[in-house]
Enzyme design. Structure first.
Site, PDB file in Angstrom:
ATOM      1  N   ASP A 175       2.868  28.123  11.928  1.00 22.35           N
ATOM      2  CA  ASP A 175       1.624  27.562  11.711  1.00 22.35           C
ATOM      3  C   ASP A 175       1.781  26.846  10.244  1.00 22.35           C
ATOM      4  O   ASP A 175       2.112  27.361   9.595  1.00 22.35           O
ATOM      5  CB  ASP A 175       0.370  28.473  11.714  1.00 22.35           C
ATOM      6  CG  ASP A 175      -0.926  27.633  11.783  1.00 22.35           C
ATOM      7  OD1 ASP A 175      -1.196  26.720  10.889  1.00 22.35           O
ATOM      8  OD2 ASP A 175      -1.737  28.360  12.565  1.00 22.35           O
ATOM      9  N   ILE A 176       1.384  25.503  10.278  1.00 24.69           N
ATOM     10  CA  ILE A 176       1.514  24.733   9.049  1.00 24.69           C
ATOM     11  C   ILE A 176       0.389  24.873   7.939  1.00 24.69           C
ATOM     12  O   ILE A 176       0.659  24.839   7.028  1.00 24.69           O
ATOM     13  CB  ILE A 176       1.682  23.108   9.210  1.00 24.69           C
ATOM     14  CG1 ILE A 176       0.487  22.633   9.910  1.00 24.69           C
ATOM     15  CG2 ILE A 176       2.828  22.739   9.837  1.00 24.69           C
ATOM     16  CD1 ILE A 176       0.483  21.182   9.927  1.00 24.69           C
TER      17      ILE A 176
ATOM     18  N   HIS B 155      -3.118  29.448  22.913  1.00 26.51           N
ATOM     19  CA  HIS B 155      -2.219  29.733  21.724  1.00 26.51           C
ATOM     20  C   HIS B 155      -2.360  31.214  21.132  1.00 26.51           C
ATOM     21  O   HIS B 155      -3.517  31.557  20.958  1.00 26.51           O
ATOM     22  CB  HIS B 155      -1.673  28.811  20.787  1.00 26.51           C
ATOM     23  CG  HIS B 155      -3.236  28.375  20.135  1.00 26.51           C
ATOM     24  ND1 HIS B 155      -3.776  27.476  20.604  1.00 26.51           N
ATOM     25  CD2 HIS B 155      -3.409  28.606  18.909  1.00 26.51           C
ATOM     26  CE1 HIS B 155      -4.959  27.183  19.625  1.00 26.51           C
ATOM     27  NE2 HIS B 155      -4.726  27.877  18.442  1.00 26.51           N
TER      28      HIS B 155
ATOM     29  N   GLN C 271     -11.349  27.708  18.601  1.00 24.23           N
ATOM     30  CA  GLN C 271     -10.213  27.037  19.119  1.00 24.23           C
ATOM     31  C   GLN C 271     -10.175  25.808  18.761  1.00 24.23           C
ATOM     32  O   GLN C 271     -10.949  24.947  18.953  1.00 24.23           O
ATOM     33  CB  GLN C 271     -10.122  27.253  20.541  1.00 24.23           C
ATOM     34  CG  GLN C 271      -9.064  26.705  21.297  1.00 24.23           C
ATOM     35  CD  GLN C 271      -8.745  26.846  22.608  1.00 24.23           C
ATOM     36  OE1 GLN C 271      -9.738  27.205  23.359  1.00 24.23           O
ATOM     37  NE2 GLN C 271      -7.846  26.617  23.257  1.00 24.23           N
ATOM     38  N   GLU C 272      -8.959  25.203  18.062  1.00 20.80           N
ATOM     39  CA  GLU C 272      -8.994  23.909  17.448  1.00 20.80           C
ATOM     40  C   GLU C 272      -7.938  22.944  18.641  1.00 20.80           C
ATOM     41  O   GLU C 272      -8.151  21.878  18.305  1.00 20.80           O
ATOM     42  CB  GLU C 272      -8.401  23.927  16.155  1.00 20.80           C
ATOM     43  CG  GLU C 272      -9.378  24.365  15.069  1.00 20.80           C
ATOM     44  CD  GLU C 272      -8.922  24.579  13.627  1.00 20.80           C
ATOM     45  OE1 GLU C 272      -7.847  24.479  13.478  1.00 20.80           O
ATOM     46  OE2 GLU C 272      -9.864  24.803  12.919  1.00 20.80           O
TER      47      GLU C 272
ATOM     48  N   HIS D 229      -1.953  33.630  17.871  1.00 18.77           N
ATOM     49  CA  HIS D 229      -1.467  33.765  16.305  1.00 18.77           C
ATOM     50  C   HIS D 229      -0.876  35.084  16.115  1.00 18.77           C
ATOM     51  O   HIS D 229      -1.347  36.030  16.764  1.00 18.77           O
ATOM     52  CB  HIS D 229      -2.738  33.650  15.564  1.00 18.77           C
ATOM     53  CG  HIS D 229      -3.410  32.228  15.614  1.00 18.77           C
ATOM     54  ND1 HIS D 229      -3.378  31.187  14.651  1.00 18.77           N
ATOM     55  CD2 HIS D 229      -4.316  31.893  16.593  1.00 18.77           C
ATOM     56  CE1 HIS D 229      -3.955  30.239  14.970  1.00 18.77           C
ATOM     57  NE2 HIS D 229      -4.676  30.709  16.183  1.00 18.77           N
TER      58      HIS D 229
END
Ligand SMILES: [Zn+2]
Length: 133
Positions: free
Chosen positions: A30-31, A99, A93-94, A101
């Site tokens: 994750d950035i 996904h 949720q973006e 985490h």
């Protein structure tokens, strides 16, 4: 049609910090990490959320999530790890591509999970009635 950002990452059209991939899953950092090593695990096929993904695909995905947790435990030398997944806007949720985490936890990392509340009145009993199978 605008393709989802995770599908584009899988195709290599957008650069991501890939850790590895196989036939079924794609695993990358994750950035905007909660902590050092925060990793995302996604299926290569596009499914929106927990309701959309078939059980068999979810099984494959969650097993991979466990492998990532083991990888973090062994390589980052952590023993505490959060695993979570969001469904829908209200849940935060973006990206509309399911996904998981996987977030390694460190002493004093100052990451706070969601605040917790309390049931009031008869709501507790009502919720139990609704959710009991
Ligand atoms: Zn997608």
């Amino acid at each position: 049609m605008n393709e989802c950002i995770f599908c584009r990452i899988i195709k290599g059209q957008i650069l991501a910090h890939k850790l590895y991939e196989n036939d079924n899953v794609f695993v990358f950092l994750d950035i905007n990490p909660y902590t050092r090593g925060h990793t995302l695990v996604i299926p290569k096929k596009h499914y929106q959320d927990i309701f959309d993904i078939p059980d068999k695909e979810l099984e494959i995905l969650i097993k991979e999530v466990k492998k990532v947790a083991e990888l973090q435990r062994d390589k980052l030398k952590v023993k505490d790890i959060n695993i979570f997944q969001r469904n829908g806007l209200l849940a935060g949720q973006e990206v509309d591509h399911i996904h998981f985490h996987v977030v390694p936890r460190y002493e004093n990392d100052e990451v706070e999970m969601l605040p917790r509340g309390q049931y009031t009145g008869k709501d507790f009993e009502e919720v139990i009635k609704l959710l009991t199978r």
